[in-house]
Design a protein around this motif. Sequence first.
Motif, PDB file in Angstrom:
ATOM      1  N   LEU A 124       0.849  -1.184   0.000  1.00 26.19           N
ATOM      2  CA  LEU A 124       0.000   0.000   0.000  1.00 26.19           C
ATOM      3  C   LEU A 124       0.887   1.236   0.000  1.00 26.19           C
ATOM      4  O   LEU A 124       1.810   1.348   0.804  1.00 26.19           O
ATOM      5  N   PHE A 125       0.605   2.161  -0.925  1.00 27.63           N
ATOM      6  CA  PHE A 125       1.328   3.425  -0.959  1.00 27.63           C
ATOM      7  C   PHE A 125       0.390   4.534  -0.512  1.00 27.63           C
ATOM      8  O   PHE A 125      -0.665   4.741  -1.099  1.00 27.63           O
ATOM      9  N   ASP A 126       0.780   5.222   0.558  1.00 29.03           N
ATOM     10  CA  ASP A 126       0.026   6.348   1.121  1.00 29.03           C
ATOM     11  C   ASP A 126       0.630   7.628   0.534  1.00 29.03           C
ATOM     12  O   ASP A 126       1.762   7.986   0.842  1.00 29.03           O
ATOM     13  N   TYR A 127      -0.127   8.284  -0.338  1.00 30.70           N
ATOM     14  CA  TYR A 127       0.390   9.469  -1.031  1.00 30.70           C
ATOM     15  C   TYR A 127       0.615  10.648  -0.095  1.00 30.70           C
ATOM     16  O   TYR A 127       1.519  11.450  -0.319  1.00 30.70           O
ATOM     17  N   LYS A 128      -0.186  10.781   0.953  1.00 28.71           N
ATOM     18  CA  LYS A 128      -0.027  11.899   1.889  1.00 28.71           C
ATOM     19  C   LYS A 128       1.271  11.759   2.686  1.00 28.71           C
ATOM     20  O   LYS A 128       1.992  12.726   2.890  1.00 28.71           O
ATOM     21  N   GLU A 129       1.567  10.528   3.136  1.00 21.47           N
ATOM     22  CA  GLU A 129       2.786  10.289   3.901  1.00 21.47           C
ATOM     23  C   GLU A 129       3.983  10.002   3.006  1.00 21.47           C
ATOM     24  O   GLU A 129       5.111   9.981   3.470  1.00 21.47           O
ATOM     25  N   ASP A 130       3.702   9.735   1.713  1.00 25.31           N
ATOM     26  CA  ASP A 130       4.744   9.394   0.733  1.00 25.31           C
ATOM     27  C   ASP A 130       5.550   8.173   1.206  1.00 25.31           C
ATOM     28  O   ASP A 130       6.767   8.154   1.146  1.00 25.31           O
ATOM     29  N   LEU A 131       4.798   7.143   1.684  1.00 24.89           N
ATOM     30  CA  LEU A 131       5.415   5.929   2.216  1.00 24.89           C
ATOM     31  C   LEU A 131       4.695   4.684   1.727  1.00 24.89           C
ATOM     32  O   LEU A 131       3.486   4.705   1.493  1.00 24.89           O
ATOM     33  N   TYR A 132       5.461   3.591   1.615  1.00 23.86           N
ATOM     34  CA  TYR A 132       4.909   2.274   1.334  1.00 23.86           C
ATOM     35  C   TYR A 132       4.720   1.503   2.627  1.00 23.86           C
ATOM     36  O   TYR A 132       5.515   1.628   3.552  1.00 23.86           O
TER      37      TYR A 132
END
Length: 117
Positions: free
Chosen positions: A104-112
């Motif tokens: 899962l890639f969280d665009y707000k946190e810019d993390l996988y």
Amino acid sequence: MKVHIRIAAAAVALAHSLGRLVVRVHDFETSAPCRISVSVRDGIVSGYDYINHCYVTGALPNVYHHGERSHLMLKPTGSGAYSGFDHDTATCFSVKVTDGEAHLFDYKEDLYFAYSA
């Protein structure tokens, strides 16, 4: 995204992509099992988050986490890929399921974040 929403999104994507009941997911970030059970039949999500003692329900692409009182959109885009949006935190995310693992890639946190069934 909140942790429990990420876990629920990954569990739903795994259950849908694998075509079977997911009884728990393993969180690679914390190296711990997450107690969540989810099945998806004919696009209908039926799950229970044992950590928050609440249901996770809906009809894809619309999913609701009752404990967090949070709506999320999880849209299958083919080949184990999903695009998503968490309405509670206004966060776009994506999920890719491969070999029993959901990334899962969280665009707000810019993390996988990675989970396995």
